[in-house]
Design a protein around this motif. Structure first.
Motif, PDB file in Angstrom:
ATOM      1  N   VAL A 183       0.847  -1.189   0.000  1.00 56.60           N
ATOM      2  CA  VAL A 183       0.000   0.000   0.000  1.00 56.60           C
ATOM      3  C   VAL A 183       0.883   1.239   0.000  1.00 56.60           C
ATOM      4  CG1 VAL A 183      -1.753   1.300   1.293  1.00 56.60           C
ATOM      5  CG2 VAL A 183      -1.797  -1.210   1.302  1.00 56.60           C
ATOM      6  N   LYS A 184       0.637   2.156  -0.931  1.00 51.66           N
ATOM      7  CA  LYS A 184       1.424   3.393  -1.009  1.00 51.66           C
ATOM      8  C   LYS A 184       0.725   4.499  -0.215  1.00 51.66           C
ATOM      9  CE  LYS A 184       4.767   6.044  -2.373  1.00 51.66           C
ATOM     10  NZ  LYS A 184       5.765   6.010  -3.402  1.00 51.66           N
ATOM     11  N   ASP A 185       1.417   4.992   0.787  1.00 54.19           N
ATOM     12  CA  ASP A 185       0.968   6.147   1.574  1.00 54.19           C
ATOM     13  C   ASP A 185       2.237   6.828   2.062  1.00 54.19           C
ATOM     14  OD1 ASP A 185       0.168   7.928   3.655  1.00 54.19           O
ATOM     15  OD2 ASP A 185      -1.639   6.740   4.013  1.00 54.19           O
ATOM     16  N   SER A 186       2.656   7.872   1.334  1.00 49.30           N
ATOM     17  CA  SER A 186       3.963   8.476   1.585  1.00 49.30           C
ATOM     18  C   SER A 186       4.106   9.079   2.977  1.00 49.30           C
ATOM     19  CB  SER A 186       4.275   9.516   0.515  1.00 49.30           C
ATOM     20  OG  SER A 186       3.266  10.495   0.470  1.00 49.30           O
ATOM     21  N   LYS A 187       3.022   9.484   3.599  1.00 42.28           N
ATOM     22  CA  LYS A 187       3.101  10.039   4.957  1.00 42.28           C
ATOM     23  C   LYS A 187       3.079   8.932   6.008  1.00 42.28           C
ATOM     24  CE  LYS A 187       1.233  14.515   3.767  1.00 42.28           C
ATOM     25  NZ  LYS A 187       0.116  14.860   2.955  1.00 42.28           N
ATOM     26  N   LYS A 188       2.111   8.046   5.905  1.00 46.99           N
ATOM     27  CA  LYS A 188       1.951   6.983   6.906  1.00 46.99           C
ATOM     28  C   LYS A 188       3.156   6.046   6.938  1.00 46.99           C
ATOM     29  CE  LYS A 188      -1.351   3.436   8.370  1.00 46.99           C
ATOM     30  NZ  LYS A 188      -2.667   2.834   8.088  1.00 46.99           N
ATOM     31  N   TYR A 189       3.711   5.752   5.758  1.00 48.98           N
ATOM     32  CA  TYR A 189       4.819   4.802   5.658  1.00 48.98           C
ATOM     33  C   TYR A 189       6.123   5.488   5.246  1.00 48.98           C
ATOM     34  CZ  TYR A 189       0.777   1.678   5.637  1.00 48.98           C
ATOM     35  OH  TYR A 189      -0.391   1.037   5.948  1.00 48.98           O
ATOM     36  N   ALA A 190       6.336   6.690   5.717  1.00 49.87           N
ATOM     37  CA  ALA A 190       7.526   7.469   5.345  1.00 49.87           C
ATOM     38  C   ALA A 190       8.819   6.718   5.662  1.00 49.87           C
ATOM     39  CB  ALA A 190       7.513   8.824   6.050  1.00 49.87           C
ATOM     40  N   ASP A 191       8.837   5.954   6.748  1.00 49.39           N
ATOM     41  CA  ASP A 191      10.054   5.236   7.150  1.00 49.39           C
ATOM     42  C   ASP A 191      10.368   4.035   6.258  1.00 49.39           C
ATOM     43  OD1 ASP A 191      10.407   7.040   9.205  1.00 49.39           O
ATOM     44  OD2 ASP A 191       9.559   5.719  10.751  1.00 49.39           O
ATOM     45  N   SER A 192       9.410   3.643   5.410  1.00 51.33           N
ATOM     46  CA  SER A 192       9.652   2.496   4.518  1.00 51.33           C
ATOM     47  C   SER A 192       9.397   2.902   3.066  1.00 51.33           C
ATOM     48  CB  SER A 192       8.792   1.304   4.936  1.00 51.33           C
ATOM     49  OG  SER A 192       7.428   1.672   5.016  1.00 51.33           O
ATOM     50  N   GLY A 193       9.905   4.059   2.709  1.00 45.84           N
ATOM     51  CA  GLY A 193       9.826   4.504   1.322  1.00 45.84           C
ATOM     52  C   GLY A 193       8.423   4.809   0.845  1.00 45.84           C
ATOM     53  N   GLY A 194       7.486   4.976   1.764  1.00 45.72           N
ATOM     54  CA  GLY A 194       6.107   5.269   1.403  1.00 45.72           C
ATOM     55  C   GLY A 194       5.230   4.047   1.228  1.00 45.72           C
ATOM     56  N   TRP A 195       5.794   2.865   1.479  1.00 43.55           N
ATOM     57  CA  TRP A 195       5.042   1.618   1.275  1.00 43.55           C
ATOM     58  C   TRP A 195       4.810   0.899   2.588  1.00 43.55           C
ATOM     59  CZ3 TRP A 195       2.802   0.386  -3.222  1.00 43.55           C
ATOM     60  CH2 TRP A 195       3.254   1.013  -4.379  1.00 43.55           C
ATOM     61  N   GLY A 196       3.586   0.357   2.746  1.00 44.82           N
ATOM     62  CA  GLY A 196       3.244  -0.540   3.849  1.00 44.82           C
ATOM     63  C   GLY A 196       3.010  -1.921   3.280  1.00 44.82           C
ATOM     64  N   TYR A 197       3.333  -2.949   4.070  1.00 47.54           N
ATOM     65  CA  TYR A 197       3.289  -4.326   3.568  1.00 47.54           C
ATOM     66  C   TYR A 197       2.477  -5.232   4.487  1.00 47.54           C
ATOM     67  CZ  TYR A 197       7.300  -2.536   0.958  1.00 47.54           C
ATOM     68  OH  TYR A 197       8.122  -1.782   0.157  1.00 47.54           O
ATOM     69  N   GLY A 198       1.850  -6.225   3.875  1.00 50.84           N
ATOM     70  CA  GLY A 198       1.151  -7.264   4.622  1.00 50.84           C
ATOM     71  C   GLY A 198       1.245  -8.571   3.871  1.00 50.84           C
ATOM     72  N   GLN A 199       1.319  -9.664   4.616  1.00 50.74           N
ATOM     73  CA  GLN A 199       1.295 -11.000   4.012  1.00 50.74           C
ATOM     74  C   GLN A 199       0.204 -11.799   4.691  1.00 50.74           C
ATOM     75  OE1 GLN A 199       4.862 -13.096   2.817  1.00 50.74           O
ATOM     76  NE2 GLN A 199       4.130 -14.944   3.842  1.00 50.74           N
ATOM     77  N   PHE A 200      -0.556 -12.540   3.879  1.00 53.70           N
ATOM     78  CA  PHE A 200      -1.724 -13.259   4.363  1.00 53.70           C
ATOM     79  C   PHE A 200      -1.693 -14.701   3.874  1.00 53.70           C
ATOM     80  CE2 PHE A 200      -2.402  -8.821   3.916  1.00 53.70           C
ATOM     81  CZ  PHE A 200      -3.071  -8.454   5.074  1.00 53.70           C
ATOM     82  N   GLU A 201      -1.959 -15.623   4.778  1.00 53.70           N
ATOM     83  CA  GLU A 201      -2.093 -17.031   4.426  1.00 53.70           C
ATOM     84  C   GLU A 201      -3.514 -17.448   4.770  1.00 53.70           C
ATOM     85  OE1 GLU A 201       0.698 -16.379   6.651  1.00 53.70           O
ATOM     86  OE2 GLU A 201       2.134 -16.194   5.027  1.00 53.70           O
ATOM     87  N   ASN A 202      -4.209 -18.022   3.812  1.00 53.80           N
ATOM     88  CA  ASN A 202      -5.611 -18.418   3.998  1.00 53.80           C
ATOM     89  C   ASN A 202      -6.457 -17.255   4.497  1.00 53.80           C
ATOM     90  OD1 ASN A 202      -5.195 -21.167   3.200  1.00 53.80           O
ATOM     91  ND2 ASN A 202      -4.241 -21.509   5.194  1.00 53.80           N
ATOM     92  N   GLY A 203      -6.167 -16.051   4.032  1.00 53.33           N
ATOM     93  CA  GLY A 203      -6.947 -14.880   4.391  1.00 53.33           C
ATOM     94  C   GLY A 203      -6.619 -14.271   5.744  1.00 53.33           C
ATOM     95  N   VAL A 204      -5.643 -14.822   6.447  1.00 58.08           N
ATOM     96  CA  VAL A 204      -5.277 -14.325   7.779  1.00 58.08           C
ATOM     97  C   VAL A 204      -3.884 -13.711   7.729  1.00 58.08           C
ATOM     98  CG1 VAL A 204      -4.903 -14.984  10.196  1.00 58.08           C
ATOM     99  CG2 VAL A 204      -6.718 -16.086   8.872  1.00 58.08           C
ATOM    100  N   ALA A 205      -3.753 -12.534   8.325  1.00 64.29           N
ATOM    101  CA  ALA A 205      -2.474 -11.822   8.309  1.00 64.29           C
ATOM    102  C   ALA A 205      -1.401 -12.604   9.048  1.00 64.29           C
ATOM    103  CB  ALA A 205      -2.631 -10.444   8.951  1.00 64.29           C
ATOM    104  N   ASN A 206      -0.247 -12.726   8.422  1.00 68.37           N
ATOM    105  CA  ASN A 206       0.912 -13.321   9.078  1.00 68.37           C
ATOM    106  C   ASN A 206       1.409 -12.307  10.103  1.00 68.37           C
ATOM    107  OD1 ASN A 206       3.647 -14.102   9.685  1.00 68.37           O
ATOM    108  ND2 ASN A 206       3.559 -15.439   7.894  1.00 68.37           N
ATOM    109  N   GLN A 207       1.558 -12.733  11.339  1.00 71.48           N
ATOM    110  CA  GLN A 207       1.915 -11.831  12.435  1.00 71.48           C
ATOM    111  C   GLN A 207       3.417 -11.775  12.708  1.00 71.48           C
ATOM    112  OE1 GLN A 207      -0.429  -9.791  14.126  1.00 71.48           O
ATOM    113  NE2 GLN A 207      -1.605 -10.463  12.357  1.00 71.48           N
ATOM    114  N   SER A 208       4.215 -12.354  11.823  1.00 70.59           N
ATOM    115  CA  SER A 208       5.659 -12.375  12.022  1.00 70.59           C
ATOM    116  C   SER A 208       6.278 -11.013  11.707  1.00 70.59           C
ATOM    117  CB  SER A 208       6.299 -13.452  11.140  1.00 70.59           C
ATOM    118  OG  SER A 208       7.705 -13.321  11.153  1.00 70.59           O
ATOM    119  N   GLU A 209       6.720 -10.315  12.730  1.00 71.81           N
ATOM    120  CA  GLU A 209       7.364  -9.016  12.506  1.00 71.81           C
ATOM    121  C   GLU A 209       8.677  -9.148  11.743  1.00 71.81           C
ATOM    122  OE1 GLU A 209       7.324  -6.130  15.621  1.00 71.81           O
ATOM    123  OE2 GLU A 209       5.330  -6.742  16.274  1.00 71.81           O
TER     124      GLU A 209
END
Length: 174
Positions: free
Chosen positions: A122-148
């Motif tokens: 997800v691109k949000d240059s303000k919210k994710y400024a520390d990661s180049g403007g991108w936020g990330y998520g990974q999902f298995e079987n529709g459930v978010a992987n909670q591994s930081e």
């Protein structure tokens, strides 16, 4: 009789509370840690950007989809991507198709097997400024992987790209 009715009401209340707590747990577990990214509604209906085969350890086949903002940016070559762009990477086991290969003179048909995961950027240059403007998520079987550690590795890997790519691996395939 009143004792039995009261007991039934109490039991029903406990069940409802349990269901509510369980539902709250599912909702909270459907958001990635660090970035707070969730599966966007309707992402499976997004437009195709490209397909990819990842060899090596993953050995998967991927469909890369984008929301309207991302697809427009890909088509027009707009970099950096505008805020609101979302990219979904749907990964599947890469496998041979004996059914299809039976038609051909040699094994040559490979298809998507079981799904392995969905990754959302997800691109949000303000919210994710520390990661180049991108936020990330990974999902298995529709459930978010909670591994930081897993999610922290997303941006670390994307930073290896040339800056002109805006931290995105995929290219638009017309």
């Amino acid at each position: 009789m009143r004792t039995i009715t009261a007991f039934r009401l109490l039991a029903a209340g406990v069940v409802l509370i349990g269901v509510s707590v369980g539902a709250a747990t599912i909702v909270s577990n459907n958001v990635s840690p660090i970035y707070g990214v969730s599966l966007p509604e309707g992402y499976r209906g997004w437009q195709m950007i490209t397909v990819a085969h990842e060899a090596g350890k993953n050995n998967d086949i991927r469909g890369i989809l984008g929301n309207d903002i991302a697809v427009k940016a890909f088509r027009e070559g707009t970099r950096p991507f505008p805020d609101g762009a979302m990219i979904a990477r749907l990964a599947y086991v890469y496998k041979s198709s004996p059914e299809n290969d039976a038609v051909f003179p040699a094994p040559q048909s490979f298809v998507a097997g079981d799904p392995t995961n969905v990754q959302i950027s997800v691109k949000d240059s303000k919210k994710y400024a520390d990661s180049g403007g991108w936020g990330y998520g990974q999902f298995e079987n529709g459930v978010a992987n909670q591994s930081e550690p897993l999610l922290k590795s997303c941006f670390a890997c994307h930073t290896k790209l040339d800056r002109s790519k805006d931290f995105v691996f995929s290219h638009y395939s017309p």
